[in-house]
Scaffold this motif. Structure first.
Motif: not given
Lengths: 268, 232
Positions: A202, A247, B60, B88, B91, B103-108, B116, B125
């Motif tokens: 992260x 991906x 994809x 890229x 998108x 699709x989870x990102x840890x800790x976000x 994002x 931000x």
């Protein structure tokens, strides 16, 4: 829609690193063969493959740590010109490694000085590029320790006393403090506990995005490649067998070996 | 209305090397277009190739043949043949996507997951977070969840985070892969409203909706994917 002519994309961006037909042999034994790759500013490219696939050999050639047997590696210098890495003098290459590049090793002990303080590990890189003001250096070091989530009161401690995850975060701070344009990473989350890995990933994701870094990340972990990279290369027996959008390679792999890799991921 | 997506002669099959190289044809001769301000729905039973078509438009999945032209500002990009870096960028600026699963990102945190795509487009931000907050509130995601990573959320909550993430930007093209599959009636209605607002803003949408009521509410046209069924 037909009113608009199909224009080719004006590629105004120029690659930062240009690798052409690079091969490296250890004597008669193949390290990597015939690899071509361009890395552009701000993008993260992952190189995946199992142990012995040649990915670390490739990385070491790209970073000027190994001399290729054949082919070329060119880097765009700050004056905008591409220079061949192996046409530079050793001194020029060392300067480049201090100013424009970072290298994050799998084992933090290789990238850190274990017997000087955390603050000095970060500050040393700043001094290497000419910073001489103690107060500024210490303040910047503190700022970077905070960014990699190391408490300020550990600044005078030696990394010997740090956990594996902390050491890795310190190594990242040491590398990024000089704002390199390109960072090489060799299994940056290898050997860490899963929860520590997640935290580090992260952090890396955020830093790469905030600083607009270009990076080449070598990993055998496809989840790391998915989270960090825009593009990826799959290596097997020293050659690149598949490459493309990260991906797409992971969700629609074409090559038998890539399909095997993707299908071998353990699901939790 | 300007045309934003033109798909022509698109074909796709999978070659399963681990199953002895068996070839699974998916679709062939796919032709359709999507104009600005309309929502085109891909119809047909499960396994007809709806999701594969959507994934090809996003880049994809790779295409075996044909073209997928997407208008990117003043030019056209053929997603079927564009190089990865072009996709890229596309998108980032042009094609948004709401996938079925997050699709989870840890800790976000949920808030940052939603913010994002805006941050990636260079939006401040704090501003990105405030827009994310508005959208999460509209989708009835409880405020106490905003600061938590969505990994532990229920399916419906995760899907709403996903919807918010897809709708938060002003991408002129939006791809929707069953954005209402795990939502209750109240939240389905919110998504229908969000889609209608996007239409008014001239966004071209291509989607898959199994829920008949939602489909009827949002579809301007249904493209029957069975017509593109590849011969096995």
């Amino acid at each position: 829609m037909s009113a608009v002519a199909m224009l080719p994309d004006a590629e105004t961006e120029r690659p930062l690193l240009k690798v052409s037909r690079l091969s490296h042999y250890y004597g008669a034994r193949l390290g990597c063969r015939d690899v071509s790759l361009d890395v552009y500013p701000g993008e993260v490219v992952a190189v995946v493959g199992e142990s012995g696939s040649g990915k670390t050999t490739l990385l070491n050639c790209l970073a000027g740590r190994l001399t290729p047997t054949a082919g070329s590696v060119e880097f765009r210098m700050r004056d905008g010109r591409l220079r061949s890495l192996f046409g530079l003098t050793e001194a020029e290459r060392r300067l480049l490694a201090r100013t424009d590049w970072g290298f994050v090793h799998q084992n933090p002990a290789e990238g850190l000085r274990m017997t000087v303080s955390a603050g000095a590990n970060v500050g040393e890189r700043l001094m290497a590029i000419g910073d001489r003001h103690y107060g500024t250096i210490r303040a910047t070091a503190l700022d970077w320790l905070a960014r990699v989530e190391i408490a300020a009161d550990r600044i005078d401690d030696e990394p010997r006393s740090f956990s594996g995850g902390m050491r890795q975060r310190l190594q990242i701070a040491r590398n990024l403090v000089t704002r390199p344009r390109l960072v090489f990473m060799d299994e940056p989350t290898g050997g860490l506990d899963v929860s520590v890995q997640a935290r580090l990933l992260d952090l890396l994701r955020q830093l790469v995005a905030d600083l607009g870094l270009a990076a080449v990340v070598v990993t055998h972990d496809l989840a790391v490649a998915r989270l960090l990279s825009d593009r990826m290369l799959v290596m097997k027996d020293g050659t690149v067998i598949e490459h493309g959008l990260t991906d797409r390679v992971l969700d629609d792999p074409r090559e038998p070996y890539t399909q095997l890799l993707v299908s071998s991921i353990l699901q939790v | 209305m300007a045309t934003r997506i033109v798909v022509s002669g698109l074909s796709k099959s999978f070659v399963m090397h681990l199953q002895g190289g068996v070839q699974l044809p998916v679709v062939q001769g796919v032709d359709f277009s999507v104009d600005a301000g309309e929502c085109v729905v891909l119809g047909g039973p499960s396994g007809a190739g709806k999701s594969s078509i959507l994934k090809m438009v996003y880049g994809n999945y790779g295409a075996d043949g044909g073209q997928i032209l997407v208008r990117d500002g003043e030019r056209l990009v053929d997603v079927a043949s564009a190089d990865p870096r072009r996709i890229v960028r596309l998108r980032q600026t042009t094609i948004g996507y709401v996938s079925q699963f997050l699709r989870v990102v840890p800790r976000v945190s949920a808030l940052d997951v939603v913010a994002e795509p805006l941050v990636a487009r260079g939006i401040d931000r704090a501003l990105a977070r405030s827009r994310a907050r508005e959208l999460l509130a509209r989708l009835n995601v409880p405020e106490r969840l905003y600061t938590l990573p969505p990994a532990t959320f229920s399916g419906g909550e995760q899907q709403r985070v996903n919807v918010a993430r897809g709708f938060v930007t002003d991408h002129p093209v939006l791809l929707l892969d069953e954005p209402t599959a795990s939502l209750d009636a109240a939240n389905r209605a919110v998504v229908v409203d969000l889609i209608r607002e996007k239409k008014k803003q001239g966004v071209a949408m291509l989607g898959i909706f199994h829920d008949e009521e939602v489909r009827a509410a949002v579809a301007d046209r249904v493209v029957d994917v069975m017509a593109f069924r590849a011969a096995a």
